[in-house]
Write a protein that holds these residues in place. Structure first.
Motif, PDB file in Angstrom:
ATOM      1  N   CYS A 217     -21.459   3.654 -13.425  1.00 50.94           N
ATOM      2  CA  CYS A 217     -20.430   3.908 -12.180  1.00 50.94           C
ATOM      3  C   CYS A 217     -19.706   2.753 -11.754  1.00 50.94           C
ATOM      4  CB  CYS A 217     -21.624   4.084 -10.972  1.00 50.94           C
ATOM      5  SG  CYS A 217     -22.481   5.647 -11.361  1.00 50.94           S
TER       6      CYS A 217
ATOM      7  N   PRO B 261     -16.254   2.254  -7.001  1.00 46.12           N
ATOM      8  CA  PRO B 261     -16.792   2.835  -5.813  1.00 46.12           C
ATOM      9  C   PRO B 261     -17.070   4.130  -5.526  1.00 46.12           C
ATOM     10  CG  PRO B 261     -15.103   1.295  -5.382  1.00 46.12           C
ATOM     11  CD  PRO B 261     -14.894   1.600  -6.928  1.00 46.12           C
ATOM     12  N   ARG B 262     -16.033   5.018  -6.086  1.00 48.31           N
ATOM     13  CA  ARG B 262     -16.393   6.713  -6.053  1.00 48.31           C
ATOM     14  C   ARG B 262     -17.294   7.173  -6.803  1.00 48.31           C
ATOM     15  NH1 ARG B 262     -11.775   5.758  -9.234  1.00 48.31           N
ATOM     16  NH2 ARG B 262     -11.693   6.864 -11.342  1.00 48.31           N
TER      17      ARG B 262
ATOM     18  N   PHE C  53     -20.192   5.217  -7.587  1.00 47.62           N
ATOM     19  CA  PHE C  53     -21.518   4.715  -6.947  1.00 47.62           C
ATOM     20  C   PHE C  53     -21.596   5.814  -5.812  1.00 47.62           C
ATOM     21  CE2 PHE C  53     -23.854   2.321  -3.896  1.00 47.62           C
ATOM     22  CZ  PHE C  53     -25.067   2.252  -4.381  1.00 47.62           C
ATOM     23  N   ALA C  54     -20.566   6.099  -5.056  1.00 43.79           N
ATOM     24  CA  ALA C  54     -20.680   7.010  -3.843  1.00 43.79           C
ATOM     25  C   ALA C  54     -21.397   8.336  -4.213  1.00 43.79           C
ATOM     26  CB  ALA C  54     -19.381   6.973  -3.109  1.00 43.79           C
TER      27      ALA C  54
ATOM     28  N   ALA D 264     -24.879   8.086  -5.452  1.00 44.13           N
ATOM     29  CA  ALA D 264     -25.884   7.990  -4.332  1.00 44.13           C
ATOM     30  C   ALA D 264     -26.015   9.261  -3.658  1.00 44.13           C
ATOM     31  CB  ALA D 264     -25.236   6.875  -3.263  1.00 44.13           C
TER      32      ALA D 264
ATOM     33  N   TRP E 224     -26.835   4.464   0.724  1.00 44.22           N
ATOM     34  CA  TRP E 224     -26.740   3.257  -0.135  1.00 44.22           C
ATOM     35  C   TRP E 224     -25.418   2.744   0.044  1.00 44.22           C
ATOM     36  CZ3 TRP E 224     -29.683   5.116  -4.868  1.00 44.22           C
ATOM     37  CH2 TRP E 224     -31.077   5.141  -4.790  1.00 44.22           C
ATOM     38  N   VAL E 225     -24.176   3.240   0.020  1.00 45.00           N
ATOM     39  CA  VAL E 225     -23.044   2.906   0.006  1.00 45.00           C
ATOM     40  C   VAL E 225     -22.669   1.821   1.232  1.00 45.00           C
ATOM     41  CG1 VAL E 225     -22.025   4.784  -1.157  1.00 45.00           C
ATOM     42  CG2 VAL E 225     -21.868   4.899   1.492  1.00 45.00           C
ATOM     43  N   ASP E 226     -23.549   1.825   2.230  1.00 44.72           N
ATOM     44  CA  ASP E 226     -23.446   1.054   3.254  1.00 44.72           C
ATOM     45  C   ASP E 226     -24.498   0.128   3.367  1.00 44.72           C
ATOM     46  OD1 ASP E 226     -21.084   2.305   4.495  1.00 44.72           O
ATOM     47  OD2 ASP E 226     -22.476   3.927   5.286  1.00 44.72           O
TER      48      ASP E 226
ATOM     49  N   VAL F 277     -23.336  -2.722  -1.307  1.00 44.12           N
ATOM     50  CA  VAL F 277     -21.913  -2.310  -0.433  1.00 44.12           C
ATOM     51  C   VAL F 277     -20.869  -2.615  -1.452  1.00 44.12           C
ATOM     52  CG1 VAL F 277     -21.554  -4.544   0.361  1.00 44.12           C
ATOM     53  CG2 VAL F 277     -20.898  -2.521   1.615  1.00 44.12           C
ATOM     54  N   ASP F 278     -20.980  -3.137  -2.553  1.00 45.82           N
ATOM     55  CA  ASP F 278     -19.558  -3.455  -3.468  1.00 45.82           C
ATOM     56  C   ASP F 278     -20.249  -3.762  -4.632  1.00 45.82           C
ATOM     57  OD1 ASP F 278     -20.223  -6.298  -2.804  1.00 45.82           O
ATOM     58  OD2 ASP F 278     -18.498  -6.553  -1.885  1.00 45.82           O
TER      59      ASP F 278
ATOM     60  N   ARG G 100     -23.839  -5.115  -5.865  1.00 40.66           N
ATOM     61  CA  ARG G 100     -24.953  -4.457  -6.672  1.00 40.66           C
ATOM     62  C   ARG G 100     -25.313  -4.979  -7.789  1.00 40.66           C
ATOM     63  NH1 ARG G 100     -21.155  -0.529  -5.003  1.00 40.66           N
ATOM     64  NH2 ARG G 100     -19.734  -0.649  -6.810  1.00 40.66           N
TER      65      ARG G 100
END
Length: 373
Positions: free
Chosen positions: A246, A249-250, A252-253, A256, A264-266, A271-272, A276
């Motif tokens: 991952c 970002p897309r 990981f989103a 999650a 988790w994305v927030d 968060v970035d 991570r």
């Protein structure tokens, strides 16, 4: 022979793996490869496992070749060898530097007597430099070339890559050089010498480790974890392990969401990518806590459907049962074994015959008759 290299004749004086892999690639593309072996044969003829009386190891890397056994210190066999040289386009060898000169077939002699012959040499450390005469094996070059400092579990000791990476890699670097020399010679240029060193090949495959080391961030052993993006690692499931990759970002989103934790994305810890990476241990623990509840097959299907790059950690039995590899003609039958096919797919070129490796000196009578020796 059919294929784009039909009409090219290669004398193969190599043994074991790096050189034979190179010349096998040439044979797969249609070159005529005559394997010139010492009277006892290529050392790898004695390697296990065996199929019947033959080494499966030898057969796996010498398909499509002819064999003649010659003692290059004996006058009669030298005369035969020189008749072959008169017709050959390429000679490939992986002796230690200086051995060809001792045999009387050094580069200067070859260039004078057979000026159109392309000499291709593969050695541990190359034909020049202070280490040119050192002996080399794949493991030694993995150590000296830095890759063992990068391989293994985090905090662990040096580990060998689980395949002969340097042998295969150096063979892969040599044959394109041979093709380039052939193309140039057909345009009227003099024949070149092509040479590849195993150490050079390993260094060329270090990727970004060299840059990171020079930027003050020396790479360390990380197991399956990737050093510059997270989550990129192998994660345990109920019955095995699955790799998630991952880097964006897309990804990981989406991962999650599949895991049932879109929040988790927030999370400030995740968060970035920088966050991570800083909290990769906590993130891995959170991911595995969920993934251990279901099987590898379940998660592989779920992540793939969501567009998350993923793949199961497979063993050799799993690999040999893969229908994708069968469809790609990458599992070739060979007398009780299956061996790797050629990853190059050229339209109209049939898959190579994996069972076509020669027995020692198999083609002697035919070659003597053909070349009048």
């Amino acid at each position: 022979m059919s294929g784009p290299l039909a009409g090219v004749m290669v004398l193969d004086l190599t043994r074991v793996l790096s050189g034979p892999y190179c010349t096998m690639m040439l044979a797969d593309l249609g070159a005529r490869v005559i394997k010139v072996e010492p009277p006892g044969g290529d050392d790898s003829r004695h390697f296990p496992p065996r199929t019947g009386g033959d080494s499966a190891y030898f057969m796996a890397f010498n398909r499509g070749k002819e064999s003649i056994a010659l003692d290059l210190t004996a006058p009669a066999d030298r005369a035969i060898f020189e008749r072959l040289l008169t017709t050959a386009d390429v000679m490939v060898e992986n002796f230690r530097p200086g051995v060809l000169d001792k045999l009387g077939y050094g580069p200067a002699v070859l260039a004078e007597r057979w000026p159109t012959l392309i000499l291709a040499s593969l050695s541990g450390f190359g034909q020049t430099g202070p280490d040119r005469g050192r002996m080399a094996y794949d493991l030694l070059i993995q150590a000296m070339g830095g890759v063992m400092s990068l391989t293994g579990e985090e905090g662990g000791g040096p580990a060998r890559v689980g395949t002969s990476l340097v042998d295969i890699g150096s063979g892969m670097f040599l044959w394109p050089g041979i093709l380039a020399a052939l193309v140039e010679r057909r345009g009227g240029a003099p024949a070149r010498r092509v040479e590849v060193a195993m150490l050079d090949s390993q260094v060329a495959m270090l990727e970004h480790a060299m840059m990171r080391a020079q930027a003050g961030d020396p790479p360390q052993r990380l197991g399956a974890r990737f050093p510059t993006a997270s989550p990129v690692d192998a994660y345990r499931t109920a019955d095995g392990a699955l790799v998630l990759a991952c880097p964006m970002p897309r990804h990981f989103a989406a991962a999650a969401a599949v895991l049932g934790h879109p929040e988790w994305v927030d999370d400030p810890r995740f968060v970035d990518n920088a966050a991570r990476l800083a909290n990769q241990a906590a993130l891995k623990a959170a991911i595995e806590a969920v993934m251990r509840e279901r099987t590898t097959a379940h998660w592989d299907a779920a992540f793939a459907a969501a567009g998350v790059p993923c793949g199961p950690v497979r063993n050799m039995a799993d690999l040999l049962a893969d229908p994708q590899l069968t469809a790609r003609e990458m599992l070739l039958p060979m007398a009780g074994f299956r061996v790797a096919g050629n990853p190059m797919k050229l339209s109209g070129l049939a898959a190579p015959d994996a069972a076509s490796a020669p027995t020692l000196d198999q083609h002697r009578a035919a070659l003597l008759a053909e070349f009048g020796a």
